[in-house]
Write a protein that holds these residues in place. Structure first.
Motif, short mmCIF file in Angstrom:
data_model
loop_
_atom_site.label_atom_id
_atom_site.label_comp_id
_atom_site.label_asym_id
_atom_site.label_seq_id
_atom_site.Cartn_x
_atom_site.Cartn_y
_atom_site.Cartn_z
N SER A 217 0.87 -1.19 0.01
CA SER A 217 0.03 0.07 0.04
C SER A 217 0.80 1.40 -0.01
N ILE A 218 0.28 2.42 -0.26
CA ILE A 218 0.66 3.51 -0.29
C ILE A 218 -0.15 4.52 0.37
N VAL B 129 -5.42 9.37 2.26
CA VAL B 129 -5.99 8.36 1.24
C VAL B 129 -4.91 7.28 1.47
N VAL B 130 -5.34 5.81 1.22
CA VAL B 130 -4.58 4.76 1.27
C VAL B 130 -4.82 4.10 -0.06
N PRO C 137 -12.63 2.21 -5.73
CA PRO C 137 -11.57 3.23 -5.78
C PRO C 137 -11.27 3.62 -4.49
N PRO C 138 -10.21 4.18 -4.25
CA PRO C 138 -9.62 4.56 -2.81
C PRO C 138 -10.63 5.87 -2.55
N GLU C 139 -10.73 5.84 -1.34
CA GLU C 139 -11.72 7.11 -0.65
C GLU C 139 -10.99 7.92 0.17
N THR C 140 -11.19 9.21 0.21
CA THR C 140 -10.50 10.22 1.10
C THR C 140 -11.04 10.08 2.57
N GLN C 141 -10.26 10.24 3.45
CA GLN C 141 -10.60 9.92 4.76
C GLN C 141 -10.15 11.17 5.66
#
Length: 362
Positions: A202-203, A244-245, A255-259
Motif C-alpha cells: 500500500s501507499i 488516502v490509502v 476506488p480509494p476514498e478520502t478519509q
C-alpha cells in the motif's frame, strides 16, 4: 520485450556502470582496461547515460573529471618508450585517446545542465531519521529504513520514494511542480506539507497543510491502467487533515476514498519526527510492526489472540524496555528474549508470581 527483462537489463547496466566507477576511482586502469571501457561506453547510449547519472547521484563527478589527467599521462607514457615499443603499442595509444575523448564528452555533457540542476540519493538506516534540504528551501524528512532519490531543475522538483516514509515541506513555486512517485501512487503538490508512507502492499498519503493531488497508477482505463510515463487519472484531491490509502486493484474492490484525520491523529502518525512512537487504541499487531520498523529487534507474537488487543502509550524510538513493561502491566504479557535479536510475546503463566527479566531489558 517483457517488463521483467527490461528491468533485469537495466539492473545489469547499472551494476556494470557501478563497477567502472569503482575502477575509475582507484585510478589503476591499464591499456586493456581503457579499451574495454571505451568499448562498453560506445556499445549503447544507455551505458554513457548510466555512468554519468551514477556519478552525479553519488556526487562523485570528479571521478570523470580526474580521469582526464591519468589518461593523458598514460598516453604520453607510450611516447617515451623505445621506437619498437611504440610500434607495438600504437593501437593501445589510440584506444586511450579515444576513451579520453569519450570521458571528456561525458563530463561536459553532465555539466551542460541548468545551473540550478541538482540531484541526490538519500537513505536512512533502521532507527535513523534524516533531513534533506532542496535548493529552494523545501525540506524532506526521512523516517527509519527509508530510501529516496531527488531530482531538481529549473522546471521540475521530482522525488521517487523507493522505500519507507517521508514528510515533505514544500516551498511554493507554481512554475516548478513538486512531484513524488511512490509505488503505485503519484503525489503532486504546490506549497504544502504532506507525508507519504510506502509499504509492501500500500501507499498512504496524509496532508497536514495545503492541498495535494494524488493519482492511482492502477486507475481504471481502457487497458486497466495508465501508460508508462504518463500521469494517471482521475486525481484524488486531499486537503489539510485528509488522507488516502491506495492498495493494488486485486485487494481493493472500489476506488480509494478520502478519509478525514484529526490533527491529533496526524501528530501521532508523525511523532517519529520527535524520536517518539505514539500509540492510541492501536492493535498490538500494528504496534509490533511499527516498533519493528525502528529497531533491528524481531518481536514475535506467539498467541494470536493478543494481536487485536488495543494499546496506548508514548515511547522513545529504540527504547523497548518501557514498552515491554507496559505490556506486562496492562495485559499480563511477558517478553521473553530467545536470543539477543529476538523477543517472544506471550501471556504470562498464571502461576508465575515474579516479573520476567526480559521486561526490564532495552
Amino acid at each position: 520485450m517483457s517488463i521483467h527483462r527490461l528491468v533485469q537489463r537495466d539492473s545489469i547496466v547499472r551494476a556494470e556502470a557501478s563497477a567502472w566507477l569503482a575502477q575509475l576511482d582507484k585510478g589503476d586502469l591499464r591499456a586493456a582496461d581503457l579499451e574495454a571501457l571505451r568499448e562498453w561506453i560506445q556499445r549503447s547510449p544507455r551505458h554513457a547515460q548510466e555512468l554519468r547519472q551514477l556519478a552525479r547521484l553519488s556526487e562523485d563527478l570528479n571521478v570523470l573529471t580526474d580521469l582526464a589527467g591519468p589518461l593523458h599521462d598514460a598516453a604520453r607514457s607510450y611516447y617515451v618508450r623505445s621506437p619498437a615499443s611504440r610500434r607495438i603499442s600504437w593501437v593501445a595509444t589510440v584506444a586511450i585517446l579515444a576513451v579520453l575523448a569519450v570521458v571528456v564528452g561525458l563530463v561536459f555533457d553532465a555539466r551542460d545542465q541548468p545551473r540550478d540542476a541538482w540531484s541526490k540519493f538519500a537513505t536512512t538506516e533502521v532507527g535513523e531519521q534524516r533531513e534533506v534540504t532542496l535548493p529552494d528551501g523545501s525540506a524532506i524528512a526521512l523516517n527509519s529504513d527509508s530510501r529516496l532519490r531527488v531530482s531538481y531543475g529549473a522546471r521540475y522538483r521530482s522525488v521517487r520514494l523507493l522505500q519507507g516514509e517521508a514528510l515533505f515541506e514544500v516551498a511554493r513555486d507554481p512554475d516548478r511542480p513538486f512531484v513524488v512517485d511512490a509505488g503505485m501512487g503519484r503525489v503532486e503538490a504546490l506549497g504544502t506539507t504532506f507525508a507519504v508512507r510506502l509499504d509492501l502492499d500500500s501507499i498512504e498519503v496524509a496532508v497536514t497543510h495545503g492541498r495535494v493531488r494524488v493519482y492511482d497508477r492502477h486507475a481504471a482505463g481502457p487497458s486497466g491502467g495508465s501508460p508508462v510515463g504518463e500521469t494517471p487519472t482521475p486525481a484524488i484531491v486531499l486537503a489539510r487533515g485528509e488522507r488516502v490509502v491506495i492498495v493494488p486493484p486485486l485487494a481493493q474492490a472500489t476506488p480509494p476514498e478520502t478519509q478525514t484525520v484529526s490533527i491529533r491523529e496526524l501528530q501521532r502518525k508523525l511523532a517519529w519526527r520527535e524520536g517518539l512512537l505514539d500509540f492510541s487504541e492501536t492493535p498490538l499487531d500494528e504496534v509490533v510492526r511499527e516498533v519493528g520498523r525502528h529497531t533491528n529487534l524481531e518481536i514475535l507474537v506467539e498467541d494470536e489472540s493478543l494481536r487485536s488487543l488495543e494499546f496506548n502509550g508514548l515511547f522513545r524510538i529504540g527504547d523497548t524496555g518501557p514498552l515491554f513493561g507496559a505490556l506486562k502491566t496492562s495485559f499480563g504479557i511477558d517478553a521473553r528474549y530467545i536470543d539477543a535479536d529476538t523477543v517472544s510475546l506471550s501471556r504470562r503463566a498464571q502461576d508465575d508470581p515474579g516479573d520476567h527479566p526480559a521486561s526490564h531489558l532495552d
